[in-house]
Scaffold this motif. Structure first.
Motif, short mmCIF file in Angstrom:
data_model
loop_
_atom_site.label_atom_id
_atom_site.label_comp_id
_atom_site.label_asym_id
_atom_site.label_seq_id
_atom_site.Cartn_x
_atom_site.Cartn_y
_atom_site.Cartn_z
N TRP A 48 -5.19 -0.62 -2.65
CA TRP A 48 -5.04 0.21 -1.41
C TRP A 48 -3.95 0.23 -0.52
CZ3 TRP A 48 -4.06 -2.29 3.23
CH2 TRP A 48 -4.10 -3.77 3.33
N GLU A 49 -3.03 -0.69 -0.71
CA GLU A 49 -2.08 -0.96 -0.08
C GLU A 49 -0.80 0.44 -0.20
OE1 GLU A 49 -2.51 -5.32 -1.06
OE2 GLU A 49 -2.98 -3.26 -1.95
N TRP A 50 -1.14 1.07 -1.25
CA TRP A 50 -0.40 2.11 -1.58
C TRP A 50 -1.29 3.42 -1.00
CZ3 TRP A 50 4.58 1.42 -2.93
CH2 TRP A 50 4.70 0.21 -3.50
N THR A 51 -2.40 3.56 -1.15
CA THR A 51 -2.98 4.57 -0.64
C THR A 51 -2.88 4.68 1.01
OG1 THR A 51 -5.20 3.40 -0.58
CG2 THR A 51 -4.73 4.68 -2.58
N LYS A 52 -3.10 3.43 1.52
CA LYS A 52 -2.65 3.49 2.98
C LYS A 52 -1.18 3.52 3.32
CE LYS A 52 -7.12 2.88 3.96
NZ LYS A 52 -7.90 3.93 4.60
N GLY A 53 -0.27 3.50 2.28
CA GLY A 53 1.09 3.56 2.99
C GLY A 53 1.77 2.42 3.44
N ILE A 54 1.37 1.24 3.12
CA ILE A 54 1.98 -0.05 3.82
C ILE A 54 3.21 -0.65 2.84
CG2 ILE A 54 -0.29 -0.46 4.89
CD1 ILE A 54 0.06 -3.19 3.30
N ARG A 55 3.30 -0.01 1.94
CA ARG A 55 4.23 -0.48 0.89
C ARG A 55 5.44 0.43 0.86
NH1 ARG A 55 3.52 -6.15 0.35
NH2 ARG A 55 1.42 -6.67 -0.11
N VAL A 162 14.75 -5.59 4.93
CA VAL A 162 13.69 -5.15 5.96
C VAL A 162 12.71 -4.10 5.68
CG1 VAL A 162 13.24 -4.65 8.19
CG2 VAL A 162 14.94 -6.76 7.67
N PHE A 163 13.42 -3.22 5.04
CA PHE A 163 12.39 -1.86 4.80
C PHE A 163 11.84 -2.10 3.57
CE2 PHE A 163 15.21 0.24 7.83
CZ PHE A 163 14.06 1.18 8.27
N VAL A 164 12.08 -3.03 2.43
CA VAL A 164 11.36 -3.24 1.40
C VAL A 164 10.16 -4.29 1.85
CG1 VAL A 164 11.28 -4.62 -0.76
CG2 VAL A 164 13.02 -3.19 -0.41
N ARG A 165 10.55 -5.17 2.69
CA ARG A 165 9.52 -6.11 3.25
C ARG A 165 9.69 -6.49 4.59
NH1 ARG A 165 5.23 -9.03 1.24
NH2 ARG A 165 4.86 -10.93 2.15
N PRO A 166 9.03 -5.80 5.61
CA PRO A 166 9.45 -6.06 7.08
C PRO A 166 9.41 -7.39 7.64
CG PRO A 166 7.67 -4.32 6.65
CD PRO A 166 8.01 -5.05 5.60
N VAL A 219 6.49 5.84 7.72
CA VAL A 219 7.26 4.88 7.80
C VAL A 219 6.37 3.35 7.22
CG1 VAL A 219 8.62 3.62 9.41
CG2 VAL A 219 8.24 5.87 9.80
N SER A 220 6.74 3.25 6.15
CA SER A 220 6.04 1.97 5.38
C SER A 220 6.25 0.77 6.39
CB SER A 220 6.23 1.92 4.17
OG SER A 220 7.79 1.51 3.99
N PRO A 221 7.17 0.10 7.01
CA PRO A 221 7.19 -1.02 7.84
C PRO A 221 6.19 -1.02 8.81
CG PRO A 221 9.63 -0.32 7.19
CD PRO A 221 8.57 0.83 6.82
N TYR A 222 6.32 0.33 9.51
CA TYR A 222 5.41 0.33 10.75
C TYR A 222 3.92 0.19 10.10
CZ TYR A 222 2.34 2.47 13.89
OH TYR A 222 1.22 2.79 14.96
N GLU A 223 3.42 0.76 9.02
CA GLU A 223 2.09 0.88 8.55
C GLU A 223 1.95 -0.56 8.16
OE1 GLU A 223 0.01 3.12 8.51
OE2 GLU A 223 1.47 4.47 9.46
N PHE A 224 2.97 -1.31 7.51
CA PHE A 224 2.73 -2.67 7.10
C PHE A 224 2.49 -3.61 8.11
CE2 PHE A 224 4.43 -6.91 6.50
CZ PHE A 224 4.15 -7.05 5.13
N LEU A 225 3.02 -3.57 9.32
CA LEU A 225 2.81 -4.25 10.44
C LEU A 225 1.58 -3.75 11.22
CD1 LEU A 225 6.21 -4.30 12.09
CD2 LEU A 225 5.40 -6.36 10.84
N ARG A 226 1.20 -2.59 10.94
CA ARG A 226 -0.12 -1.88 11.77
C ARG A 226 -1.36 -2.88 11.13
NH1 ARG A 226 -3.60 2.49 11.80
NH2 ARG A 226 -2.46 3.28 10.00
N PHE A 227 -1.04 -2.58 9.75
CA PHE A 227 -2.63 -3.25 9.07
C PHE A 227 -2.52 -4.86 9.06
CE2 PHE A 227 -2.76 1.12 7.73
CZ PHE A 227 -4.31 1.33 7.30
N ASN A 228 -1.24 -5.33 8.84
CA ASN A 228 -1.32 -6.66 8.41
C ASN A 228 -1.38 -7.74 9.60
OD1 ASN A 228 -1.21 -7.34 5.37
ND2 ASN A 228 0.65 -5.91 5.54
N ILE A 229 -0.61 -7.11 10.82
CA ILE A 229 -0.52 -7.86 11.83
C ILE A 229 -1.50 -7.17 13.12
CG2 ILE A 229 0.81 -8.64 13.70
CD1 ILE A 229 1.86 -9.39 10.87
#
Length: 515
Positions: A48-55, A162-166, A219-229
């Motif tokens: 799901w991380e890839w279908t949601k674009g957080i990586r 940071v762009f690989v892992r925010p 913008v995967s870093p934004y999606e990463f923070l949106r879902f995880n944080i």
């Protein structure tokens, strides 16, 4: 002439590729190799991380390039698909080790504590984003302008990390504040012409890669923070108390190295003006641990990035201490650190959780040869906690495979329980609802499960026989057994009449994963 220390680290990290043959966490495969396999060969499963674009696709795309090259020269065998990405990461880790040695003024203790660190040995050749993040962090630290505070070369690997892992940005917040404060350039000029320019350059590259491969602007870093944080999805994978990193996480990662690190901390705090560089690093370590402690989901690998900072502080302390200590005491300390690291490194690298990888070698052979023997393709089902094993990166054959899912509750369903938890609540009920009845050939040809599950699904396994068993772990839970077992369905043309599995007549649409 090649640097001997660099060659030593390269040899050590490549050796770890062949020594470390155990499973650690799913992300080592499902966020790198599995994604790269899907990119290169067009089949496989994306979480799901890839279908949601957080990586970010930057790291998997690099591995996919290796896979494409192997396919081009017709050497895309499973052995190379697994080994080459690890060797690539091992070489990058070795280079970062060398940069650590340069950063610490070529101190013998720095080379020693880094080479003997059990957790770094255990993770340095794994295809984890955390490993890449740590390597980039060390490279950046080696270029950090501790004295002049004018150079900004270090920002390039920082921005990429940071762009690989925010979350890579966290330890760099106090370090960059120190850099800005010490610089002779006006703050606005430094931020606009250096920080923002480098961030924009790396960011544009990363966003372009991600948007192209995701299929839309993202913008995967934004999606990463949106879902995880913001949404707190990470807490679904386990929670720990706020102080866990201080009393369990960091002491475990450092191992016996916690002893010199504690002495170094006390010395640094007492003489802050003397050990300014160590003081700044301790501030970054404490700040990182504090921020991570606010998050409910915690893992050892999350603080891998600050391990080199801790080792630098320890090595500097040991270097100064050894100048005054007796030779016997220095040897005693060195041998103690070495042995104290070899024990956990050896057990976790060779023994603990090895079954998850060993079983894949057998399944690869089954996937390729079963049709020749029984005139029907193999169909595999993994009745294991989700993502307990790799998938296509270790099979590399377009075979029907089914595994238990554990996606978060994106639809906000009341009393939501993911598929894996539903299965473990009542395994036979799940089997009756999700597996076909007639003909017997519609059933999976092979079932992969922990031995502890067998008593709970013995009726279903009445048409299967145990084919192979692989030791996995000395530490068992209600879901994880000591061994992983492959069960093979009786050949319908040869087996004697047996009772049909007690499953319902309904046959819902299958959720098989092709590949």
């Amino acid at each position: 002439m090649l640097n001997k220390i660099l060659l030593l680290f390269v040899a050590l990290r490549i050796a770890s590729v062949f020594i470390v043959r155990t499973w650690y966490v799913p992300d080592e495969y499902w966020q790198s190799l599995e994604v790269a396999h899907r990119l290169a060969f067009g089949y496989g499963h994306l979480t799901w991380e890839w279908t949601k674009g957080i990586r970010s696709y930057v790291y998997p795309a690099l591995i996919a390039g290796i896979y494409k090259f192997l396919a081009l020269i017709k050497l895309d065998c499973v052995e190379l698909l697994v080994l080459l990405p690890r060797i690539l990461q091992a070489c990058l880790s070795a280079y970062s080790d060398y940069r650590f040695y340069v950063w610490s003024n070529r101190s013998k203790w720095s080379a020693f504590v880094l080479a003997t660190s059990w957790f770094w040995f255990y993770t340095a050749s794994r295809t984890l984003a955390n490993t890449l993040e740590t390597s980039l962090t060390v490279i950046a630290l080696s270029y950090f302008p501790w004295a002049s505070a004018e150079s900004t070369t270090f920002l390039w690997p920082v921005a990429l990390s940071v762009f690989v892992r925010p979350t890579s940005a966290i330890p760099w917040i106090p370090l960059c504040l120190y850099h800005v404060k010490k610089s002779s350039h006006p703050v606005w000029e430094l931020l606009l012409k250096r920080y923002l320019l480098i961030a924009f350059t790396i960011g544009s590259f990363s966003i372009a890669v991600d948007s192209f491969l995701h299929g839309s602007l993202i913008v995967s870093p934004y999606e990463f923070l949106r879902f995880n944080i913001i949404k707190g999805i990470g807490s679904l994978y386990g929670e720990h108390p706020w102080y866990w990193y201080f009393n369990v996480g960091l002491p475990t990662v450092l191992g016996i190295g916690s002893i010199p690190f504690l002495f170094a901390c006390v010395e640094t705090i007492r003489h802050r003006q003397v050990y300014k560089e160590r003081s700044i690093l301790l501030a970054a370590i404490v700040f990182t641990l504090f921020i991570y402690s606010l998050l409910q989901h915690k893992e050892f690998r999350f603080i891998l990035q600050i391990l080199p900072l801790c080792l630098y502080v320890s090595a500097d302390h040991l270097s100064r201490w050894s100048r005054k200590a007796s030779g016997k005491l220095v040897w005693f300390a060195a041998i103690g650190i070495l042995v104290g690291n070899i024990i956990p490194a050896g057990y976790l690298s060779v023994v603990h959780q090895r079954g998850a990888l060993e079983v894949m070698s057998s399944l690869q052979s089954i996937a390729r040869n079963y049709k020749d023997e029984f005139d029907q393709p193999a169909k595999l089902i993994f009745l294991l906690p989700c993502h307990t094993t790799p998938l296509q990166s270790h099979i590399h054959h377009n075979t029907t495979m089914r595994f238990l899912r554990c996606e978060p509750n994106f639809e906000n369903v009341d009393n939501y329980v993911d598929e894996a938890d539903t299965f473990y609540k009542d395994p036979m009920s799940w089997i009756r609802k999700n597996l076909p009845v007639h003909p017997r050939s519609a059933l999976p040809t092979h079932v992969v499960a922990f031995d502890s599950l067998e008593p709970k699904i013995k009726d279903f396994l009445s048409v299967y026989k145990q084919k192979e068993s692989f030791f996995h772990s000395d530490f068992t839970t209600d879901k994880i057994g000591a061994n992983i077992v492959i069960y093979e369905r009786f050949d319908p043309t040869k087996a004697t009449t047996t009772a049909a599995p007690p499953v319902q007549e309904e046959q819902p649409a299958e959720q098989d994963v092709e590949g």
